[in-house]
Motif scaffolding. Sequence first.
Motif, PDB file in Angstrom:
ATOM      1  N   TRP A  25       0.845  -1.198   0.000  1.00 27.20           N
ATOM      2  CA  TRP A  25       0.000   0.000   0.000  1.00 27.20           C
ATOM      3  C   TRP A  25       0.877   1.244   0.000  1.00 27.20           C
ATOM      4  N   TRP A  26       1.978   1.210   0.748  1.00 31.65           N
ATOM      5  CA  TRP A  26       2.913   2.335   0.773  1.00 31.65           C
ATOM      6  C   TRP A  26       3.549   2.533  -0.609  1.00 31.65           C
ATOM      7  N   MET A  27       3.812   1.453  -1.335  1.00 27.81           N
ATOM      8  CA  MET A  27       4.411   1.542  -2.669  1.00 27.81           C
ATOM      9  C   MET A  27       3.479   2.248  -3.654  1.00 27.81           C
ATOM     10  N   ASP A  28       2.192   2.194  -3.410  1.00 35.23           N
ATOM     11  CA  ASP A  28       1.205   2.839  -4.282  1.00 35.23           C
ATOM     12  C   ASP A  28       1.017   4.284  -3.835  1.00 35.23           C
ATOM     13  N   ARG A  29       2.075   5.075  -3.887  1.00 38.15           N
ATOM     14  CA  ARG A  29       2.020   6.408  -3.284  1.00 38.15           C
ATOM     15  C   ARG A  29       1.531   7.505  -4.224  1.00 38.15           C
ATOM     16  N   PHE A  30       1.391   7.237  -5.516  1.00 37.79           N
ATOM     17  CA  PHE A  30       0.951   8.295  -6.427  1.00 37.79           C
ATOM     18  C   PHE A  30      -0.555   8.502  -6.386  1.00 37.79           C
ATOM     19  N   GLU A  31      -1.289   7.419  -6.280  1.00 37.46           N
ATOM     20  CA  GLU A  31      -2.741   7.522  -6.165  1.00 37.46           C
ATOM     21  C   GLU A  31      -3.193   6.421  -5.211  1.00 37.46           C
ATOM     22  N   ARG A  32      -3.057   6.678  -3.925  1.00 38.85           N
ATOM     23  CA  ARG A  32      -3.341   5.660  -2.902  1.00 38.85           C
ATOM     24  C   ARG A  32      -4.818   5.325  -2.853  1.00 38.85           C
ATOM     25  N   GLU A  33      -5.047   4.049  -2.620  1.00 36.03           N
ATOM     26  CA  GLU A  33      -6.412   3.606  -2.378  1.00 36.03           C
ATOM     27  C   GLU A  33      -6.792   3.973  -0.949  1.00 36.03           C
ATOM     28  N   THR A 109      -2.584  -0.575 -11.398  1.00 38.69           N
ATOM     29  CA  THR A 109      -1.924  -0.630 -10.093  1.00 38.69           C
ATOM     30  C   THR A 109      -2.929  -0.908  -8.982  1.00 38.69           C
ATOM     31  N   ASP A 110      -4.102  -0.304  -9.069  1.00 37.93           N
ATOM     32  CA  ASP A 110      -5.138  -0.560  -8.060  1.00 37.93           C
ATOM     33  C   ASP A 110      -5.539  -2.035  -8.059  1.00 37.93           C
TER      34      ASP A 110
END
Length: 144
Positions: A25-33, A109-110
């Motif tokens: 979840w931290w890796m998905d920092r451009f458009e976080r869920e 990515t989501d």
Amino acid sequence: MSFFDTLIIYLYSYGPAIMLGAFFWWMDRFERESIFLVIFAFLWGAFGAGLLSMFWNTFFHVALNVVHQGSQSVNQVMTTVLVAPFVEELTKGIVILILLKLRRIDNMTDGILLGILIGLGFAASENVHYALRVVYPYSGELAM
């Protein structure tokens, strides 16, 4: 089995899965869920998909025993090899399909992130199940 043994099994199963999920979840920092969706995906894998898979695997195992009244071990192998993988992957993936339909997943990515979280939750639940039902009763001690 003592409360402490059970606590260790749960910590060893869910601890790494939660840490890995938080890392992805931290890796998905451009458009976080949203944290709600992340927790929902993990809990669906851990409990929803796990319980639904257990129900359908048992259902098909009983159905195989009724239809094919041969060897019990043949029916067990058929359930384990043919039925369980199909049922488990379908129950994990159904939430991804629903979220796609509801347009909660808007990029690749989501979908990858939510798939990882569902898989981590499911794996943690399986680890608890195997440790409580298979490893511990036959070993006589907590084998990790």
